[in-house]
Design a protein around this motif. Structure first.
Motif, PDB file in Angstrom:
ATOM      1  N   LYS A 157      21.736  45.705 -19.199  1.00 42.73           N
ATOM      2  CA  LYS A 157      21.247  44.933 -20.338  1.00 42.73           C
ATOM      3  C   LYS A 157      20.893  43.518 -19.901  1.00 42.73           C
ATOM      4  CE  LYS A 157      23.836  47.217 -23.975  1.00 42.73           C
ATOM      5  NZ  LYS A 157      24.816  47.034 -25.040  1.00 42.73           N
ATOM      6  N   LEU A 158      21.492  43.094 -18.790  1.00 41.40           N
ATOM      7  CA  LEU A 158      21.287  41.756 -18.239  1.00 41.40           C
ATOM      8  C   LEU A 158      21.313  41.867 -16.730  1.00 41.40           C
ATOM      9  CD1 LEU A 158      21.251  38.576 -18.606  1.00 41.40           C
ATOM     10  CD2 LEU A 158      23.747  38.715 -18.442  1.00 41.40           C
ATOM     11  N   LEU A 159      20.445  41.110 -16.080  1.00 39.57           N
ATOM     12  CA  LEU A 159      20.412  41.056 -14.625  1.00 39.57           C
ATOM     13  C   LEU A 159      20.848  39.662 -14.203  1.00 39.57           C
ATOM     14  CD1 LEU A 159      19.521  42.712 -12.146  1.00 39.57           C
ATOM     15  CD2 LEU A 159      17.250  41.760 -12.434  1.00 39.57           C
ATOM     16  N   VAL A 160      21.910  39.589 -13.403  1.00 34.58           N
ATOM     17  CA  VAL A 160      22.340  38.298 -12.861  1.00 34.58           C
ATOM     18  C   VAL A 160      22.044  38.305 -11.368  1.00 34.58           C
ATOM     19  CG1 VAL A 160      24.062  37.841 -14.644  1.00 34.58           C
ATOM     20  CG2 VAL A 160      24.771  39.006 -12.585  1.00 34.58           C
ATOM     21  N   MET A 161      21.458  37.210 -10.904  1.00 34.02           N
ATOM     22  CA  MET A 161      21.003  37.143  -9.523  1.00 34.02           C
ATOM     23  C   MET A 161      21.538  35.878  -8.879  1.00 34.02           C
ATOM     24  SD  MET A 161      17.151  38.509 -10.127  1.00 34.02           S
ATOM     25  CE  MET A 161      17.061  39.325  -8.551  1.00 34.02           C
ATOM     26  N   ASP A 162      22.359  36.057  -7.849  1.00 37.18           N
ATOM     27  CA  ASP A 162      23.004  34.937  -7.179  1.00 37.18           C
ATOM     28  C   ASP A 162      22.288  34.617  -5.874  1.00 37.18           C
ATOM     29  OD1 ASP A 162      24.694  32.931  -6.431  1.00 37.18           O
ATOM     30  OD2 ASP A 162      26.490  34.158  -6.325  1.00 37.18           O
ATOM     31  N   GLU A 163      21.293  33.771  -5.964  1.00 42.10           N
ATOM     32  CA  GLU A 163      20.493  33.340  -4.816  1.00 42.10           C
ATOM     33  C   GLU A 163      20.056  34.520  -3.946  1.00 42.10           C
ATOM     34  OE1 GLU A 163      21.381  29.565  -3.012  1.00 42.10           O
ATOM     35  OE2 GLU A 163      23.180  29.420  -4.236  1.00 42.10           O
ATOM     36  N   ASP A 209      37.895  42.069 -23.717  1.00 43.14           N
ATOM     37  CA  ASP A 209      37.561  41.780 -22.321  1.00 43.14           C
ATOM     38  C   ASP A 209      37.101  43.085 -21.668  1.00 43.14           C
ATOM     39  OD1 ASP A 209      37.239  40.659 -19.821  1.00 43.14           O
ATOM     40  OD2 ASP A 209      39.382  40.484 -19.405  1.00 43.14           O
ATOM     41  N   LEU A 210      35.807  43.387 -21.833  1.00 47.55           N
ATOM     42  CA  LEU A 210      35.276  44.616 -21.250  1.00 47.55           C
ATOM     43  C   LEU A 210      35.335  44.537 -19.726  1.00 47.55           C
ATOM     44  CD1 LEU A 210      32.092  45.378 -23.396  1.00 47.55           C
ATOM     45  CD2 LEU A 210      34.381  46.336 -23.630  1.00 47.55           C
ATOM     46  N   PRO A 211      35.716  45.639 -19.077  1.00 46.70           N
ATOM     47  CA  PRO A 211      35.705  45.646 -17.606  1.00 46.70           C
ATOM     48  C   PRO A 211      34.266  45.612 -17.103  1.00 46.70           C
ATOM     49  CG  PRO A 211      36.242  47.821 -18.461  1.00 46.70           C
ATOM     50  CD  PRO A 211      36.183  46.903 -19.651  1.00 46.70           C
ATOM     51  N   PRO A 212      34.058  45.201 -15.850  1.00 47.42           N
ATOM     52  CA  PRO A 212      32.698  45.069 -15.313  1.00 47.42           C
ATOM     53  C   PRO A 212      31.832  46.313 -15.510  1.00 47.42           C
ATOM     54  CG  PRO A 212      34.272  44.180 -13.757  1.00 47.42           C
ATOM     55  CD  PRO A 212      35.065  44.822 -14.861  1.00 47.42           C
ATOM     56  N   GLU A 213      32.392  47.482 -15.292  1.00 43.02           N
ATOM     57  CA  GLU A 213      31.599  48.706 -15.373  1.00 43.02           C
ATOM     58  C   GLU A 213      31.166  49.048 -16.802  1.00 43.02           C
ATOM     59  OE1 GLU A 213      35.955  50.017 -15.468  1.00 43.02           O
ATOM     60  OE2 GLU A 213      34.781  48.509 -14.425  1.00 43.02           O
ATOM     61  N   LYS A 214      31.751  48.409 -17.800  1.00 41.58           N
ATOM     62  CA  LYS A 214      31.377  48.646 -19.207  1.00 41.58           C
ATOM     63  C   LYS A 214      30.427  47.574 -19.739  1.00 41.58           C
ATOM     64  CE  LYS A 214      34.429  51.994 -20.059  1.00 41.58           C
ATOM     65  NZ  LYS A 214      34.051  53.342 -20.277  1.00 41.58           N
ATOM     66  N   ARG A 215      30.173  46.530 -18.963  1.00 39.30           N
ATOM     67  CA  ARG A 215      29.367  45.411 -19.452  1.00 39.30           C
ATOM     68  C   ARG A 215      27.872  45.633 -19.338  1.00 39.30           C
ATOM     69  NH1 ARG A 215      32.397  39.704 -18.836  1.00 39.30           N
ATOM     70  NH2 ARG A 215      34.472  40.468 -19.370  1.00 39.30           N
ATOM     71  N   ARG A 216      27.446  46.538 -18.503  1.00 41.68           N
ATOM     72  CA  ARG A 216      26.014  46.801 -18.277  1.00 41.68           C
ATOM     73  C   ARG A 216      25.296  45.554 -17.775  1.00 41.68           C
ATOM     74  NH1 ARG A 216      24.397  51.537 -21.079  1.00 41.68           N
ATOM     75  NH2 ARG A 216      22.541  51.433 -19.813  1.00 41.68           N
ATOM     76  N   VAL A 217      25.960  44.846 -16.878  1.00 37.26           N
ATOM     77  CA  VAL A 217      25.386  43.670 -16.226  1.00 37.26           C
ATOM     78  C   VAL A 217      25.079  44.073 -14.785  1.00 37.26           C
ATOM     79  CG1 VAL A 217      25.800  41.306 -15.430  1.00 37.26           C
ATOM     80  CG2 VAL A 217      26.619  42.032 -17.692  1.00 37.26           C
ATOM     81  N   GLY A 218      23.812  43.996 -14.403  1.00 41.01           N
ATOM     82  CA  GLY A 218      23.403  44.297 -13.036  1.00 41.01           C
ATOM     83  C   GLY A 218      23.488  43.037 -12.200  1.00 41.01           C
ATOM     84  N   TYR A 219      24.127  43.111 -11.061  1.00 44.60           N
ATOM     85  CA  TYR A 219      24.391  41.943 -10.227  1.00 44.60           C
ATOM     86  C   TYR A 219      23.670  42.104  -8.889  1.00 44.60           C
ATOM     87  CZ  TYR A 219      27.412  37.908  -9.107  1.00 44.60           C
ATOM     88  OH  TYR A 219      27.917  36.652  -8.821  1.00 44.60           O
ATOM     89  N   VAL A 220      22.755  41.194  -8.586  1.00 49.09           N
ATOM     90  CA  VAL A 220      22.090  41.168  -7.285  1.00 49.09           C
ATOM     91  C   VAL A 220      22.639  39.965  -6.531  1.00 49.09           C
ATOM     92  CG1 VAL A 220      19.904  41.020  -6.027  1.00 49.09           C
ATOM     93  CG2 VAL A 220      20.001  42.225  -8.222  1.00 49.09           C
ATOM     94  N   PHE A 221      23.332  40.239  -5.448  1.00 49.05           N
ATOM     95  CA  PHE A 221      23.982  39.199  -4.656  1.00 49.05           C
ATOM     96  C   PHE A 221      23.029  38.620  -3.614  1.00 49.05           C
ATOM     97  CE2 PHE A 221      27.283  41.973  -6.240  1.00 49.05           C
ATOM     98  CZ  PHE A 221      28.273  41.098  -6.646  1.00 49.05           C
ATOM     99  N   GLN A 222      23.441  37.527  -3.012  1.00 46.96           N
ATOM    100  CA  GLN A 222      22.655  36.905  -1.946  1.00 46.96           C
ATOM    101  C   GLN A 222      22.484  37.878  -0.785  1.00 46.96           C
ATOM    102  OE1 GLN A 222      24.005  33.014  -0.882  1.00 46.96           O
ATOM    103  NE2 GLN A 222      22.747  32.904   0.937  1.00 46.96           N
ATOM    104  N   ASP A 223      23.538  38.579  -0.432  1.00 47.74           N
ATOM    105  CA  ASP A 223      23.459  39.625   0.582  1.00 47.74           C
ATOM    106  C   ASP A 223      23.216  40.947  -0.143  1.00 47.74           C
ATOM    107  OD1 ASP A 223      24.068  37.842   2.695  1.00 47.74           O
ATOM    108  OD2 ASP A 223      26.190  37.956   2.160  1.00 47.74           O
TER     109      ASP A 223
END
Length: 190
Positions: free
Chosen positions: A151-157, A69-83
């Motif tokens: 490595k991955l970009l997740v975008m929440d609306e 269970d890698l912590p968020p900062e080790k996952r290399r997932v970029g998160y763009v939020f609605q705000d």
């Protein structure tokens, strides 16, 4: 490639997902309360699945079976939020460099100047977020996320709060991210 196989429960809500995302952009859509944002939070490590696994390009981010269970900062997932969630006390350049400066130089995939040019942010670098339009703030938020070399970009609306004219301006930048930078995306919309 992103492989997600997980189960997650919260009160009466239950999410059961099994999907292999093989295309550069995977759209997730559905009504409010369907679990779209929850899925992104699980992939990003902000929530923990009850069981299953999450794998990006062969790297296991989560596996209940293997105890990973890698912590968020080790996952290399970029998160763009609605705000946009920009730091209001930092200039655009300081916002852009925030995560970038925390990366080891060997982990940086992009130069600040490249992202600034790609997202057409040159004229805003000395401004504070309060002096930007909604579309400009979203471009800065996208740039800040890209500069942590995900490595991955997740975008929440991320376009939900923008009017149609601003949405039409942001969509070409997302196409650039997909085609020019080669970062796969999970994109949530309803």
């Amino acid at each position: 490639m992103l492989s997600i196989k997980l189960k997650f429960s919260l009160d009466k809500f239950r999410l059961d997902v099994a999907v292999n995302c093989i295309h550069p952009v995977t759209a997730i859509f559905g009504p409010s309360g369907a679990g779209k944002s929850t899925l992104l939070n699980l992939v990003a490590g902000l929530l923990r699945p009850d069981e299953g696994e999450i794998i990006i390009d062969g790297e296991v981010l989560f596996s209940s079976e293997k105890g990973i269970d890698l912590p968020p900062e080790k996952r290399r997932v970029g998160y763009v939020f609605q705000d946009d969630l920009l730091f209001p006390h930092l200039t655009v350049m300081e916002n852009l460099r925030y995560g970038f400066d925390l990366l080891r130089p060997g982990d940086r995939r992009f130069k600040v100047e490249h992202i600034v040019e790609l997202l057409e942010l040159c004229q805003f670098l000395d401004r504070f977020p309060g002096h930007l339009s909604g579309g400009e703030r979203q471009r800065v938020a996208l740039g800040r996320v890209l500069l942590v070399s995900p490595k991955l970009l997740v975008m929440d609306e991320p376009l939900a709060s923008l009017d149609q004219g601003l949405k039409d301006k942001i969509i070409p930048y997302l196409r650039h991210v997909r085609s020019d930078l080669g970062i796969p995306m999970l994109y949530v919309s309803h």
